[in-house]
Design a protein around this motif. Structure first.
Motif, PDB file in Angstrom:
ATOM      1  N   ALA A  34       6.845   0.368   5.699  1.00 26.87           N
ATOM      2  CA  ALA A  34       7.531   1.556   6.227  1.00 26.87           C
ATOM      3  C   ALA A  34       7.213   2.811   5.436  1.00 26.87           C
ATOM      4  N   THR A  44       7.216   3.900  -7.265  1.00 27.62           N
ATOM      5  CA  THR A  44       8.403   4.502  -7.907  1.00 27.62           C
ATOM      6  C   THR A  44       8.951   3.652  -9.060  1.00 27.62           C
ATOM      7  N   ASN A 159      15.572   6.872  -9.444  1.00 24.40           N
ATOM      8  CA  ASN A 159      14.331   6.669 -10.194  1.00 24.40           C
ATOM      9  C   ASN A 159      13.152   7.403  -9.576  1.00 24.40           C
ATOM     10  N   SER A 315       7.999 -11.366  -8.549  1.00 20.93           N
ATOM     11  CA  SER A 315       7.600 -11.288  -7.142  1.00 20.93           C
ATOM     12  C   SER A 315       6.182 -11.841  -6.961  1.00 20.93           C
TER      13      SER A 315
HETATM   14  C1  LIG Z   1      12.087   2.648 -12.312  1.00 23.02           C
HETATM   15  C2  LIG Z   1      11.644   1.218 -12.218  1.00 23.02           C
HETATM   16  C3  LIG Z   1      10.856   0.676 -13.209  1.00 23.02           C
HETATM   17  C4  LIG Z   1      10.440  -0.637 -13.123  1.00 23.02           C
HETATM   18  N1  LIG Z   1       9.673  -1.145 -14.124  1.00 23.02           N
HETATM   19  C5  LIG Z   1       9.278  -2.440 -14.077  1.00 23.02           C
HETATM   20  C6  LIG Z   1       8.452  -2.985 -15.095  1.00 23.02           C
HETATM   21  O1  LIG Z   1       8.087  -2.309 -16.030  1.00 23.02           O
HETATM   22  N2  LIG Z   1       8.074  -4.278 -14.987  1.00 23.02           N
HETATM   23  C7  LIG Z   1       8.475  -5.057 -13.934  1.00 23.02           C
HETATM   24  O2  LIG Z   1       8.116  -6.234 -13.883  1.00 23.02           O
HETATM   25  N3  LIG Z   1       9.261  -4.562 -12.946  1.00 23.02           N
HETATM   26  C8  LIG Z   1       9.661  -3.278 -12.995  1.00 23.02           C
HETATM   27  N4  LIG Z   1      10.421  -2.761 -11.982  1.00 23.02           N
HETATM   28  C9  LIG Z   1      10.825  -3.659 -10.878  1.00 23.02           C
HETATM   29  C10 LIG Z   1       9.676  -3.846  -9.890  1.00 23.02           C
HETATM   30  O3  LIG Z   1       9.232  -2.581  -9.442  1.00 23.02           O
HETATM   31  C11 LIG Z   1      10.156  -4.680  -8.727  1.00 23.02           C
HETATM   32  O4  LIG Z   1      10.708  -5.876  -9.227  1.00 23.02           O
HETATM   33  C12 LIG Z   1       9.012  -5.028  -7.784  1.00 23.02           C
HETATM   34  O5  LIG Z   1       8.387  -3.886  -7.279  1.00 23.02           O
HETATM   35  C13 LIG Z   1       9.575  -5.866  -6.639  1.00 23.02           C
HETATM   36  O6  LIG Z   1       8.582  -6.121  -5.727  1.00 23.02           O
HETATM   37  P1  LIG Z   1       8.926  -6.690  -4.297  1.00 23.02           P
HETATM   38  O7  LIG Z   1       7.753  -7.497  -3.937  1.00 23.02           O
HETATM   39  O8  LIG Z   1      10.242  -7.327  -4.246  1.00 23.02           O
HETATM   40  O9  LIG Z   1       9.036  -5.428  -3.329  1.00 23.02           O
HETATM   41  P2  LIG Z   1       8.858  -3.825  -3.474  1.00 23.02           P
HETATM   42  O10 LIG Z   1       7.811  -3.581  -4.501  1.00 23.02           O
HETATM   43  O11 LIG Z   1      10.172  -3.272  -3.694  1.00 23.02           O
HETATM   44  O12 LIG Z   1       8.269  -3.486  -2.086  1.00 23.02           O
HETATM   45  C14 LIG Z   1       8.987  -3.606  -0.883  1.00 23.02           C
HETATM   46  C15 LIG Z   1       8.305  -2.779   0.172  1.00 23.02           C
HETATM   47  O13 LIG Z   1       8.885  -3.082   1.434  1.00 23.02           O
HETATM   48  C16 LIG Z   1       8.936  -1.896   2.207  1.00 23.02           C
HETATM   49  N5  LIG Z   1       9.970  -2.115   3.232  1.00 23.02           N
HETATM   50  C17 LIG Z   1      11.291  -2.284   3.042  1.00 23.02           C
HETATM   51  N6  LIG Z   1      11.911  -2.544   4.202  1.00 23.02           N
HETATM   52  C18 LIG Z   1      10.938  -2.537   5.143  1.00 23.02           C
HETATM   53  C19 LIG Z   1      10.955  -2.752   6.542  1.00 23.02           C
HETATM   54  N7  LIG Z   1      12.071  -3.091   7.183  1.00 23.02           N
HETATM   55  N8  LIG Z   1       9.782  -2.641   7.226  1.00 23.02           N
HETATM   56  C20 LIG Z   1       8.633  -2.332   6.573  1.00 23.02           C
HETATM   57  N9  LIG Z   1       8.573  -2.133   5.250  1.00 23.02           N
HETATM   58  C21 LIG Z   1       9.704  -2.246   4.550  1.00 23.02           C
HETATM   59  C22 LIG Z   1       9.291  -0.837   1.199  1.00 23.02           C
HETATM   60  O14 LIG Z   1       8.921   0.440   1.665  1.00 23.02           O
HETATM   61  C23 LIG Z   1       8.460  -1.277   0.001  1.00 23.02           C
HETATM   62  O15 LIG Z   1       7.196  -0.661   0.022  1.00 23.02           O
HETATM   63  C24 LIG Z   1      10.823  -1.432 -12.017  1.00 23.02           C
HETATM   64  C25 LIG Z   1      11.603  -0.879 -10.994  1.00 23.02           C
HETATM   65  C26 LIG Z   1      12.011   0.418 -11.093  1.00 23.02           C
HETATM   66  C27 LIG Z   1      12.847   0.996  -9.984  1.00 23.02           C
END
Ligand SMILES: Cc1cc2nc3c(=O)[nH]c(=O)nc-3n(C[C@H](O)[C@H](O)[C@H](O)COP(=O)(O)OP(=O)(O)OC[C@H]3O[C@@H](n4cnc5c(N)ncnc54)[C@H](O)[C@@H]3O)c2cc1C
Length: 459
Positions: A34, A44, A159, A315
């Motif tokens: 999205a 971010t 953030n 993840s």
């Molecule tokens: C400020 C900050 C610093 C961080 N630093 C670290 C770090 O140093 N080390 C670390 O290991 N982790 C860190 N994290 C955590 C890490 O970013 C997350 O754990 C990781 O990105 C999770 O990945 P994910 O696969 O769950 O999904 P995400 O990376 O959150 O991606 C989900 C995606 O799904 C998309 N989406 C959501 N709903 C829909 C929908 N209905 N249809 C289509 N698309 C959709 C979103 O737009 C997004 O792009 C940090 C997080 C933050 C906020």
């Protein structure tokens, strides 16, 4: 109706390797995103914070170089340039993800639309319907909006917003002393802002042992960060061009900018989970079993949407496990809750841990022996003047095994891997005594730490 083999919602840390590997294995995959490919980590989360923290550290090292006999006349931070550098790195990372999607060929289609369930195993995105026998949810999480009275009346930052600022705030008030609040607070202090961190618990980083958290609090205080511990914000109001935050202890803190870092909320509110038969817990996280299966047959969930631990490496590891579950059904499986999940907070010094700490051992009644050593006892730390912090290791008194370790210190996020690998291998801590560590390194301190335990001490 578009028919395919796999639909993946969200392009997070598990989605990219899942999508490309499933396509390579011959599956027709549609991936929905999205906002921006790469998800939170790239756009971010990890990438922008660690990129900007590097700039903040450069400012700090320059400002404090006199302790090493090097005199820097003036330090000026150009936040706009810092942010431009960060954005360029994000763009480069995103391009490489897009290239990986393109290289996967016609079996992988990326749809840049928000997707939601309209029925079992059926999604709608951009006005079109998609159906597959297998759906994987990797939709991640976003900053939670707390129920802080008056928050809707003031401009506040999360953030993402704070890392887009192009001028250093005069006084940044950070609500929340978890890892995001700590990383951002120290970063902006080093950029030149006055910073106050408000934390309801007794310590910052409330999951850590008290001595571990105290070590980082000492560093923050020395850098001039104001800590308001054991109090929470009750309400916030506009104050001139800034904000006034009232605290439970009766004080009011006035700041030019407000960062809210009070946890993460799963991106499930607009996912149509009810239509898809996907059960959520009361906090909005997807409920899944040890092997990522949700309540809807054929629908799996990975990453932050499961509620935690919320890390990029977790993840990514979810992807590895789920791929094997789907594609190698006869291979042995390990429940996801049984794995070791290390982490690092990228403050300076870093705070890293693996396994259980004393707080957890005590609360679960797990017997342990512990050794602790100040970082200032490590030769390398003295030589480079990075003495803040400590090392801690917990071992099982009845078995020759490490239960967990915490390190606060320079490159703690690297050091913790020594313990991670030993624990993963089920190896004895004695391996650290028998190994020859390089002098002078921080790692050598880990060996000394283990030898402080009577069982592994040199006689
Ligand atoms: C400020 C900050 C610093 C961080 N630093 C670290 C770090 O140093 N080390 C670390 O290991 N982790 C860190 N994290 C955590 C890490 O970013 C997350 O754990 C990781 O990105 C999770 O990945 P994910 O696969 O769950 O999904 P995400 O990376 O959150 O991606 C989900 C995606 O799904 C998309 N989406 C959501 N709903 C829909 C929908 N209905 N249809 C289509 N698309 C959709 C979103 O737009 C997004 O792009 C940090 C997080 C933050 C906020």
């Amino acid at each position: 109706m578009h028919e395919s083999d796999v639909l993946i919602v969200g392009s997070g840390q598990a989605a990219k390797p899942l999508a490309t590997r499933l396509a390579k294995a011959g599956r027709r995959v549609v991936l929905f995103e999205a906002v921006a490919v790469g998800g939170t980590c790239i756009n971010t989360g990890c990438t922008p914070t660690k990129t900007m923290i590097a700039s903040a550290r450069a400012a700090h090292v320059a400002r404090t170089a006199a302790r090493l006999g090097v005199h820097v006349r003036a330090v000026e931070v150009d936040l706009a340039q810092v942010v431009d550098r960060k954005d360029a790195i994000i763009r480069a990372f995103r391009s490489s993800i897009e290239a990986a999607y393109a290289a996967a060929g016609e079996r992988l289609r990326v749809v840049r639309e928000h997707a939601r369930f309209v029925d079992k195993l059926t999604l709608e995105a951009g006005g079109e319907r998609y159906r597959a026998p297998l759906i994987i949810l990797d939709v991640g999480a976003r900053a939670a909006t707390p129920s802080l009275r008056g928050l809707d009346k003031v401009p506040w930052l999360d953030n993402a917003g704070i890392m887009a600022l192009r001028r250093v705030p005069e006084h940044l008030v950070v609500v929340g002393g978890g890892y995001i609040g700590c990383e951002m607070g120290q970063m902006f202090r080093r950029f030149g802002a006055r910073v106050t961190i408000v934390q309801s618990g007794e310590h910052l980083l409330s999951r850590e042992d008290g001595d571990v958290a105290s070590a980082i609090e000492g560093v923050f205080a020395a850098e001039g960060i104001d800590l308001a511990l054991r109090c929470a914000g009750t309400d916030v109001a506009p104050d001139g061009g800034g904000v006034a935050l009232r605290l439970t202890d009766g004080r009011t803190i006035k700041g030019s900018h407000l960062l809210v870092a009070l946890g993460r909320r799963a991106n499930t509110d607009t996912l149509g989970c009810e239509a898809g038969g996907v059960r959520l817990d009361p906090r909005g996280n997807v409920v899944a079993d040890e092997f990522y299966a949700t309540s809807a047959p054929g629908v799996y969930a990975v990453g932050d949407v499961l509620g935690g631990p919320q890390f990029t490496h977790t993840s990514w590891d979810d992807h590895r496990r789920l791929f094997d579950i789907l594609m190698k059904p006869d291979a042995p499986r390990q429940p996801r809750s049984a794995r070791l999940i290390p982490y690092s907070v990228f403050t300076d010094p870093q705070v890293a841990a693996v396994g259980i700490n004393e707080r957890t051992a005590k609360s679960r009644g797990i017997p342990y022996q512990v050794a602790t050593m100040p970082m200032a006892d490590v030769a390398r730390a003295i030589e480079v003047d990075e003495k803040a912090g400590l090392m801690k290791v917990l071992v099982d008194p009845s078995a020759d095994r490490i239960l967990g370790a915490s390190v606060v210190g320079a490159e703690a996020g690297e050091l913790i891997h020594v313990f991670l690998v030993l624990m993963q291998a089920g190896a004895s801590p004695r391996a650290m005594v028998d190994a020859e560590f390089i002098h002078p390194t921080f790692s050598e301190g880990l060996q000394t730490l283990v030898m402080k335990l009577p069982r592994y001490a040199l006689s």
